[in-house]
Design an enzyme around this catalytic site. Structure first.
Site, PDB file in Angstrom:
ATOM      1  N   ASP A 204     -52.915 -23.251  91.799  1.00  0.00           N
ATOM      2  CA  ASP A 204     -52.536 -24.200  92.677  1.00  0.00           C
ATOM      3  C   ASP A 204     -52.029 -24.110  94.096  1.00  0.00           C
ATOM      4  OD1 ASP A 204     -51.789 -26.881  93.520  1.00  0.00           O
ATOM      5  OD2 ASP A 204     -50.161 -27.148  92.129  1.00  0.00           O
ATOM      6  N   GLU A 230     -56.684 -26.004  92.224  1.00  0.00           N
ATOM      7  CA  GLU A 230     -55.870 -27.176  92.662  1.00  0.00           C
ATOM      8  C   GLU A 230     -55.479 -27.387  93.821  1.00  0.00           C
ATOM      9  OE1 GLU A 230     -53.224 -28.155  89.593  1.00  0.00           O
ATOM     10  OE2 GLU A 230     -51.886 -29.341  90.805  1.00  0.00           O
TER      11      GLU A 230
HETATM   12 CA    CA Z   1     -49.934 -29.317  92.260  1.00  0.00          CA
END
Ligand code: CA
Length: 395
Positions: A204, A230
């Site tokens: 992420d 992400e």
């Molecule tokens: Ca996130």
């Protein structure tokens, strides 16, 4: 039944030395905007709204604008009230604090409706496909103790990653994006080595990159068998998202900074994501989750919610995911391939671990779906008072 009280509650839990960082911000504390809705029949519904920013603006939207609209109404009509509140705030709302405030109200109304009917929310959503949801650990943020040792290794980061495997997780999400690409690549390599080839790894970036940097990072992630990337680029950079999705094999995930079905429609139409990540406490509540999920599925896009915040947010997501069909359907569904996952943040957060009388606990790598009426939760009043901040507006 009538709504007699609408009370936003600002909770703060300072973290002291346990503070941590993502690519965007430091977390010296955890906070939540909780919402308590009371009725003339003595039922109390709980909601949570706003996940990333300060809770005060969300509390102000509720207290000053939305609460007067719902006082005296029958709470057993969450979809109707959610539509009404969105329509009333459209001209100055649409995204951000107003929709987060509406999300909190919506979740509390589903809780109340379930309690009034004696049924759990997942049954009101159409029925459960599962009684527990496969969980992934969100951790491996940036911490002061993540220092290189004499051999150039990152032992504290490796230990943290291994601790999640030891706790029973088979899927782990780590942060990238704060450091130079080579340094973050070394962190990914460290975590991959620590957890072994069998554990699923997700990354992420919290929109740290522009498209060409994200492309470089994405190729490093692919080399370490990372399964999703992400928020690689800014939430506004739909062209960047599309370029990455076309150029990389790793699945592109995003949407925690998007709101309502109208926002997600743009992400889907423009081919930005493989996995949509609406946050129930931000994107419009349970009522909107159903619509975003339906829209995503029509585009062949999986929906795996972003979850952050207290035990209330987690319970709402568990009900939503219980009622989410395998996607696509197969005779033997596999986590992430076609079974949904629940994000289980493993960073320190007393509001997640202490606020509910029965806090969420991992069992065989899964979180059980609450079975009681409504959200099936009981908020611990003592914990609530311990972390509660003074009211925003007098009276
Ligand atoms: Ca996130």
């Amino acid at each position: 039944m009538r709504i007699t009280g609408v009370e936003p509650l600002i909770l703060r839990a300072p973290l002291g030395a346990a503070r941590f960082l993502s690519s965007q911000s430091a977390f010296p504390e955890r906070n939540s905007l909780l919402l308590r809705i009371e009725t003339d029949e003595g039922l109390v519904g709980w909601g949570e709204g706003g996940q990333y920013g300060p809770p005060e603006p969300v509390a102000a939207c509720i207290q000053a604008v939305l609460a007067p609209q719902i006082l005296g109404r029958d709470p057993r009509q969450p979809v109707r009230i959610q539509e009404l509140l969105y329509a009333l705030t459209r001209d100055f709302g649409q995204k951000g604090a107003y929709v987060e405030a509406i999300s909190a109200i919506d979740i509390a109304l589903w809780d109340l409706t379930g309690q009034a009917l004696g049924e759990p929310v997942h049954r009101l959503l159409g029925g459960a496909f599962r009684d527990r949801v496969h969980a992934y650990a969100t951790g491996c943020y940036y911490r002061p103790e993540h220092q290189h040792d004499a051999a150039g290794q990152l032992p504290a980061l490796a230990d943290e990653a291994r601790s999640y495997v030891d706790a029973g997780f088979d899927t782990i999400k780590m942060k990238v994006g704060l450091l130079a690409i080579a340094d973050d690549g070394a962190r990914v390599a460290c975590v991959r080595e620590a957890i072994g080839a069998q554990t699923r790894l997700l990354a992420d970036a919290n929109h740290a990159y522009n498209a060409y940097s994200a492309l470089r990072m994405g190729r490093i992630l692919e080399a370490h068998d990372v399964l999703w990337f992400e928020e690689p680029v800014l939430p506004e950079d739909l062209d960047g998202y599309r370029l990455l999705r076309q150029s990389l094999d790793v699945a592109i995930a995003g949407g925690e900074c998007e709101f309502m079905r109208y926002g997600f429609r743009r992400l889907f139409e423009q081919g930005c994501v493989d996995i949509a990540q609406p946050d129930l406490c931000a994107a419009g509540g349970l009522s909107e989750w159903v619509k975003i999920h339906a829209l995503a599925s029509s585009f062949g896009i999986a929906t795996i919610p972003h979850v952050w915040g207290s035990g209330v947010a987690l319970a709402a997501a568990l009900h939503a995911l219980a009622a989410t069909p395998p996607f696509p359907y197969t005779a033997l569904p596999q986590p992430l391939m076609n079974e949904p996952l629940i994000e289980f943040d493993r960073n320190p957060n007393p509001l997640r671990d202490e606020l509910l009388v029965t806090p969420p606990r991992l069992v065989d790598g899964c979180l059980p779906v609450p079975r009681g009426p409504g959200l099936g939760i009981q908020v611990d009043e003592q914990t609530l008072q311990r972390y509660r901040q003074p009211d925003l507006l007098p009276g």
